[in-house]
Design a protein around this motif. Structure first.
Motif, PDB file in Angstrom:
ATOM      1  N   LEU A  47     -16.377 123.027  42.893  1.00 22.60           N
ATOM      2  CA  LEU A  47     -17.097 124.290  42.917  1.00 22.60           C
ATOM      3  C   LEU A  47     -16.947 125.074  41.623  1.00 22.60           C
ATOM      4  CD1 LEU A  47     -16.008 125.390  46.489  1.00 22.60           C
ATOM      5  CD2 LEU A  47     -18.059 124.177  45.847  1.00 22.60           C
ATOM      6  N   ALA A  52     -19.705 121.828  38.140  1.00 20.10           N
ATOM      7  CA  ALA A  52     -20.057 122.747  39.213  1.00 20.10           C
ATOM      8  C   ALA A  52     -21.527 122.676  39.624  1.00 20.10           C
ATOM      9  CB  ALA A  52     -19.678 124.169  38.828  1.00 20.10           C
ATOM     10  N   PRO A  53     -22.486 122.519  38.716  1.00 23.24           N
ATOM     11  CA  PRO A  53     -23.877 122.480  39.195  1.00 23.24           C
ATOM     12  C   PRO A  53     -24.093 121.412  40.254  1.00 23.24           C
ATOM     13  CG  PRO A  53     -23.860 122.684  36.827  1.00 23.24           C
ATOM     14  CD  PRO A  53     -22.435 122.514  37.249  1.00 23.24           C
ATOM     15  N   LEU A  56     -21.751 122.303  43.441  1.00 25.54           N
ATOM     16  CA  LEU A  56     -22.224 123.457  44.195  1.00 25.54           C
ATOM     17  C   LEU A  56     -23.495 123.119  44.950  1.00 25.54           C
ATOM     18  CD1 LEU A  56     -21.618 126.488  41.845  1.00 25.54           C
ATOM     19  CD2 LEU A  56     -20.755 126.195  44.147  1.00 25.54           C
ATOM     20  N   HIS A  59     -22.504 121.238  47.938  1.00 23.94           N
ATOM     21  CA  HIS A  59     -21.857 122.104  48.922  1.00 23.94           C
ATOM     22  C   HIS A  59     -22.890 122.942  49.655  1.00 23.94           C
ATOM     23  CE1 HIS A  59     -19.025 124.793  50.744  1.00 23.94           C
ATOM     24  NE2 HIS A  59     -19.521 125.820  50.098  1.00 23.94           N
ATOM     25  N   TRP A  60     -23.834 123.513  48.922  1.00 25.22           N
ATOM     26  CA  TRP A  60     -24.852 124.340  49.563  1.00 25.22           C
ATOM     27  C   TRP A  60     -25.739 123.515  50.499  1.00 25.22           C
ATOM     28  CZ3 TRP A  60     -26.204 127.007  44.296  1.00 25.22           C
ATOM     29  CH2 TRP A  60     -25.251 127.983  44.039  1.00 25.22           C
ATOM     30  N   GLU A  63     -23.799 122.967  53.620  1.00 32.13           N
ATOM     31  CA  GLU A  63     -23.760 124.171  54.463  1.00 32.13           C
ATOM     32  C   GLU A  63     -25.030 124.258  55.293  1.00 32.13           C
ATOM     33  OE1 GLU A  63     -23.256 127.298  51.594  1.00 32.13           O
ATOM     34  OE2 GLU A  63     -21.221 127.688  52.323  1.00 32.13           O
ATOM     35  N   ALA A  99     -14.508 123.503  52.874  1.00 35.84           N
ATOM     36  CA  ALA A  99     -14.723 123.015  51.511  1.00 35.84           C
ATOM     37  C   ALA A  99     -13.644 123.538  50.594  1.00 35.84           C
ATOM     38  CB  ALA A  99     -16.093 123.463  51.012  1.00 35.84           C
ATOM     39  N   TYR A 100     -12.983 122.636  49.900  1.00 35.78           N
ATOM     40  CA  TYR A 100     -12.000 123.029  48.897  1.00 35.78           C
ATOM     41  C   TYR A 100     -12.439 122.503  47.542  1.00 35.78           C
ATOM     42  CZ  TYR A 100      -8.872 124.123  52.778  1.00 35.78           C
ATOM     43  OH  TYR A 100      -8.306 124.635  53.905  1.00 35.78           O
ATOM     44  N   ASP A 101     -12.072 123.239  46.522  1.00 35.20           N
ATOM     45  CA  ASP A 101     -12.506 122.943  45.164  1.00 35.20           C
ATOM     46  C   ASP A 101     -11.431 122.123  44.467  1.00 35.20           C
ATOM     47  OD1 ASP A 101     -13.027 125.087  42.276  1.00 35.20           O
ATOM     48  OD2 ASP A 101     -13.490 122.980  42.616  1.00 35.20           O
ATOM     49  N   GLU A 327     -32.698 127.398  41.625  1.00 33.66           N
ATOM     50  CA  GLU A 327     -31.591 126.484  41.885  1.00 33.66           C
ATOM     51  C   GLU A 327     -32.036 125.158  42.480  1.00 33.66           C
ATOM     52  OE1 GLU A 327     -28.255 126.776  41.320  1.00 33.66           O
ATOM     53  OE2 GLU A 327     -28.592 128.620  40.219  1.00 33.66           O
ATOM     54  N   ASP A 329     -33.867 121.565  42.891  1.00 31.98           N
ATOM     55  CA  ASP A 329     -34.532 120.489  42.162  1.00 31.98           C
ATOM     56  C   ASP A 329     -34.619 119.273  43.066  1.00 31.98           C
ATOM     57  OD1 ASP A 329     -31.465 120.234  41.000  1.00 31.98           O
ATOM     58  OD2 ASP A 329     -32.410 118.308  41.401  1.00 31.98           O
ATOM     59  N   ILE A 332     -31.732 117.036  44.795  1.00 32.83           N
ATOM     60  CA  ILE A 332     -30.735 117.544  45.738  1.00 32.83           C
ATOM     61  C   ILE A 332     -30.911 116.925  47.116  1.00 32.83           C
ATOM     62  CG2 ILE A 332     -29.962 119.652  46.886  1.00 32.83           C
ATOM     63  CD1 ILE A 332     -30.406 121.173  44.446  1.00 32.83           C
TER      64      ILE A 332
END
Lengths: 418, 291, 329
Positions: A47, A52-53, A56, A59-60, A63, A99-101, A327, A329, A332
């Protein structure tokens, strides 16, 4: 001196105690609202930091999927026609996404995986990129954790890891599907490969290079650049000087593709460019220095703007609603696959035992198995890894046509090869 | 297409931008006797500020550029007054303090600016062909602007009272204070100018390259290597070293291979210190750094 | 003053020979050895292992700081230890032999490059050791036999009397032993004649030279000794993680270990332990913040440095200054 030491040590102990007290969250199954039991799904994600891109966005997407499964409606309810949650032996269950980073740092991954396994008591863990797996094999195997990985890496799946699955479109299957098309249908005979010097990048260059030679294409040069470079002019200069039909930017990271194409055009190259990794449309448009530069650009591992399948369209709309248009594309889509497929496998196995779920998932294929990437999909990999635990999905070839990314071809990798 | 002239032009062009990146760090080291580990992150901020001023609010580029410089100048001044006083003179503490800034700014960047890259386009459109070298207007223009900013800085350093104070403090801080230099203000101005330079570098890099939150880590490393190769407290040395680094990177990437280009730059710095500890143009003071 | 070092009775840190103080030490030792019993699960034991390992690195950084050299390129020597140990073990050498050999390799490299490098001080030395780390990364990538870009996966675990290490408990005792040896060695060093000479070098080169101390040679020796312990830590690192790759040993690892050292405090041998404890445990408590975690971590570092530029170790001194009405800086 001793008193200084004592005070400092006492302060540290207090600090430590306070932190440890806040440590355990305790993810043991607990009764949720209504009659559903909530079980934890752990993710070892990235994250923060340079990756990160990708982390994240994964992760999103996860979710969104977890909420979708738990609440019904959307994809799980409307498109699949399923009730909210999932049932095993009649008992209703729902997921709690933890979720852990770990910042793509192998040392950090040990802490995260240990925390997920021993503190939060997860039986299903998703890992972003293989770096988190090598140090933690013993922990995961001893505790019989079901592991899903989004990424590449050697020695990740195999008969000795019966509960580990991989969900990224492997370069070998993509190359196997696309390279013949590039040679036969699009007529490319010579190619220059430029890739980045990371473990993944080297796999891309090797796989595509091998397949190109196999179908009779001539690989004029293979260059590797240091990751993080933004200035590709030395490599492009050398490639353009050899006058190839195609320049293949294999494993040029998505944020930098605009640069790659722009610099190639600035050096006077007017030929075709193929990207082995997916571009991100908004970024590409903003950084390419003009739409005429990217006209005709070829890419893969993403869906085009059309979003042919309802579930793809749903995911895109949901993602944009939550995080904004910038965000999203087309690459994903596949990040949503693991949790969905695992849930379907749990229901098929009618058990929460990772071994049973693994056996069920292995045997599933489309139409029972639905990949957000598209159908057909199945689990392959036996010829290379000894076990069929690698998700194989169609390879889409995308070309920028009239200023939009359009799907040129959807190719199925050969079934017997992998 | 000929390889050698292309590599030469590319190396010199990058070198000009590297000058701007490294100068800010060189000044901090000379005057404040510490290092800014977050230097690259301020380059990143400069790029994003310019992006927001230019692309989102529609100002024209020169205005956006100057506004970025002013914003970062003010930011530098404020940060120094707020955070840097306790670590004044303590190089290690300054190091770690700025390391904290680096971590904070980088990750805050993802949250505030989003994870996708942005770009500044349309400022200097067009391709150029100079002899056998293919390049673009924006590459030539940004290199020229970088040199212009460099000249402006040299003017400040050697022709103004502020610059004289900087050089005095860099030679001997106590003696300078005895001469009436206000050390607190000098440090604040120093960080302010340094960040403004970083912002200028970011504004220019944003045109020819992408803008994304982690774009600062590479400039930080390059800046450190350049000031060490060029020689401590030597601005001409920094300038020369920056051009040298640009050329080395370009030629090694083209003729040897990209996978060793990064290592080659560091190897060059390493060998420079082994064989010539004062750097390219550093003054031989008899000792280097704290004794 | 005898040149052979102080007599045993003056080595323990007792100002007055109180018998009450003497048994605190064995009690602490027993408690520490029983940590695996106290912690709840493997997750917490693993954190303690990282704290102890980081202490080895951070304390070695401190030791080099004693002679006024900023070893910012710590990861270079961690990498040498890790890679040499791995390559030896993969060629059949026993771990117990590879461990000290890795340390010696690290010390050897330090001795060779230290000779020209230790002449420069301050920020130069810091950047140059960092450059050396980056050069080594390229070395590991291109020289055959060092695993290339993929690195080494599934490095075999050590085994003792035929039993392979499994789970974190054996690793805990191993790293505890290594840390104890490291701290003990540096502690004895500090009390010895050599160590006191190093301290003099630390306060002033000129003074040391005037006293007849061979400054370059002592500094080089100090650097090599510190590198030896870093190399041993690196070997443990490789076998505990069972996975190493070239990019692992760059700026990230270096700045992390260096930060532990400075935040703990460079005034004192225990700074490494304290800094490691604080900076490893704080992020673990911040997990609830997801991606704000790193932002808060950065803010914590800034906060610590602004309030306590001398590190956490200097906190009592700071408090005393505040109470006296003097603000630092």
């Amino acid at each position: 001196m001793n008193r200084k030491l004592l005070v400092a040590l006492v302060l540290t102990v207090v600090l430590v105690g306070g932190v440890l007290a806040g440590c355990a969250k305790g993810g043991a199954p607990e009764p949720g609202e209504g009659e559903a039991i909530i079980i934890p799904f752990g993710t070892c994600s990235c994250l923060s930091g340079p990756y990160a891109p990708w982390g994240l966005s994964e992760h999103w997407a996860q979710e969104i999927i977890v909420d979708d499964i738990n609440e019904g409606g959307g994809c799980w309810g409307d498109i699949y026609g399923h009730e909210p949650g999932f049932r095993v032996d009649g008992q209703l269950y729902k997921w709690n996404l933890i979720a852990y980073d770990y910042k793509i740092d192998s040392a950090e991954s040990v802490k995260v995986i240990n925390r997920l396994v021993y503190e939060d008591k997860c039986k299903f863990i998703h890992v972003f990129v293989w770096v988190a797996l090598y140090p933690n094999r013993d922990t995961l195997e001893e505790n019989k954790i079901f592991v899903s990985e989004q990424g590449m890496g050697e020695d990740i799946i195999g008969p000795e890891f019966p509960r580990t699955f991989r969900f990224l479109q492997e370069p070998n299957t993509n190359a196997a599907a696309l390279v013949p098309y590039l040679h036969d249908e699009l007529g490319f005979n010579t190619c220059c490969i430029i890739g980045d010097d990371t473990a993944d990048g080297v796999v891309y260059s090797t796989e595509y290079g091998n397949w190109m030679r196999q179908v009779g294409m001539q690989v004029l040069s293979e260059q590797i650049y240091e990751p993080g470079t933004q200035d590709y002019t030395p490599y492009l200069t050398k490639a353009i000087a050899e006058n190839p039909d195609l320049i293949a930017g294999l494993k040029v990271d998505a944020p930098l593709m605009g640069m790659f194409v722009k610099q190639a055009r600035e050096l006077g190259y007017e030929g075709e460019i193929f990207m082995g990794a997916p571009f991100t449309w908004k970024e590409l448009v903003e950084t390419c220095g003009g739409m005429e530069n990217i006209e005709g650009l070829l890419s893969t591992m993403m869906i085009g703007e059309e979003c042919p399948l309802p579930r793809q369209k749903w995911l895109r709309d949901e993602y944009i609603a939550r995080h904004g248009e910038m965000e999203w594309d087309g690459s994903i889509v596949d990040r949503a696959d693991p949790i969905h497929m695992i849930t379907l496998a749990i229901e098929k196995a009618n058990s929460l035992d990772p071994d049973a779920v693994a056996m069920a998932l292995e045997s599933m294929e489309s139409p029972e198995l639905k990949s957000f990437y598209g159908d057909p999909c199945w689990f392959g990999g036996e010829t290379v890894f000894g076990i069929n635990h690698d998700l194989v999905t169609p390879a889409h070839l995308i070309r920028v046509t009239n200023g939009r990314p359009v799907t040129v071809a959807t190719l199925t990798p050969p079934r017997d090869y992998y | 297409m000929e390889l050698f002239p292309q590599a030469l032009a590319g190396g010199l062009g990058s070198g000009c931008l590297y000058i701007l990146v490294a100068l800010g760090l060189s000044i901090i080291l000379g005057v404040m006797k510490t290092v800014n580990f977050a230097h690259g992150e301020f380059v990143m901020l400069g790029a994003y500020f310019t992006f927001y001023f230019y692309s989102l609010t529609g100002m024209n580029y020169p205005v956006a550029f100057v506004l970025t410089l002013v914003t970062l100048f003010a930011l530098g001044f404020g940060l120094e007054k707020a955070f840097f006083r306790p670590v004044r003179g303590n190089m290690l503490a300054g190091f770690i303090l700025t390391l904290g800034f680096s971590i904070l700014l980088l990750n805050l960047g993802f949250i505030v600016f989003g994870t996708k890259s942005r770009g500044i386009s349309g400022v200097f459109p067009g391709m150029l062909e100079l002899g056998s070298v293919h390049t673009s207007v924006e590459k030539v223009a940004t290199a020229a602007i970088a040199l212009g900013v460099m000249v402006a800085l040299l003017y400040i350093m050697y022709r103004t009272k502020l610059g004289r104070s900087f050089r005095a403090v860099s030679q001997d801080s106590e003696a300078a204070q005895l001469q009436g230099v206000n050390i607190g203000n000098i440090h604040s101005f120093c960080l302010a100018i340094s960040l403004a330079l970083a912002g200028a570098a970011g504004a220019l890099l944003g045109i020819i390259f992408n803008i994304y939150p982690t774009m600062g880590t590479r400039p930080t490393s390059l800046a450190f290597v350049i000031i060490v190769t060029g020689g401590l407290e030597s601005i001409p040395g920094t300038i020369l070293a920056a051009l040298l680094v640009g050329l080395v990177e370009s030629f090694v990437s083209l003729y040897v291979g990209g996978e060793v280009s990064w290592g080659a730059i560091f190897l060059m710095a390493f060998l420079m210190i082994v064989f010539r500890p004062r750097g390219l143009l550093g003054r031989d003071r008899g000792f280097l750094g704290r004794e | 003053m005898s040149r052979k070092g102080l007599p045993i009775s003056q080595i323990l840190p007792l100002k007055k020979p109180l018998s009450k103080r003497q048994w605190i030490i064995p009690v602490v030792i027993v408690l520490v050895c029983l940590i695996p019993v106290f912690v709840k699960n493997r997750y917490q034991l693993d954190l303690v292992i990282w704290i102890f390992l980081s202490t080895i690195f951070a304390t070695s950084v401190y030791q080099v700081a004693v002679v006024n050299r900023i070893l910012f390129g710590v990861s270079a020597f961690i990498g040498i230890g890790a890679y040499i140990s791995t390559v030896l073990v993969l060629h059949g050498v026993s771990f117990w032999l590879a461990l000290p050999l890795a340390g010696l390799a690290s010390a050897g490299v330090a001795y060779v490059i230290g000779y020209p490098l230790l002449r420069v001080g301050g920020i130069y030395f810091a950047i140059i050791t960092w450059s050396f780390a980056e050069v080594l990364i390229t070395f590991y990538k291109i020289v055959p036999g060092f695993g290339g870009i993929q690195g080494f996966h599934y490095i075999p675990s050590p085994s003792i009397f035929g039993n392979e290490f499994s789970g974190p408990v054996p690793y805990f005792y191993l790293v505890l032993g290594l840390m104890a040896i490291t701290l003990g060695f540096f502690y004895r060093l500090r009390k010895s004649r050599f160590g006191q000479d190093l301290k003099v070098i630390g306060s002033s080169d000129t003074l040391a030279r005037a006293l007849g101390i061979n400054v370059p040679r002592y500094r080089l020796l100090c650097f090599a000794i510190a590198a030896f312990f870093i190399g041993i830590g690196g070997s443990f690192y490789a076998h505990y993680l069972s996975y190493i790759e070239p990019y692992r040993f760059g700026i990230m690892l270096s700045s992390q270990m260096f930060a532990f050292s400075v935040i703990g405090g460079l005034g004192n041998l225990w700074g490494g332990l304290i800094g490691s404890t604080a900076m490893i445990l704080i992020p673990e408590g911040l997990h609830a913040f997801e991606y704000m975690r790193q932002v808060i971590y950065g803010a914590v570092i800034i906060f610590v440095m602004v309030l306590m530029p001398g590190g956490i170790i200097s906190l009592p001194h700071q408090i005393r200054l505040w109470r006296q009405g003097r603000v630092r800086g």
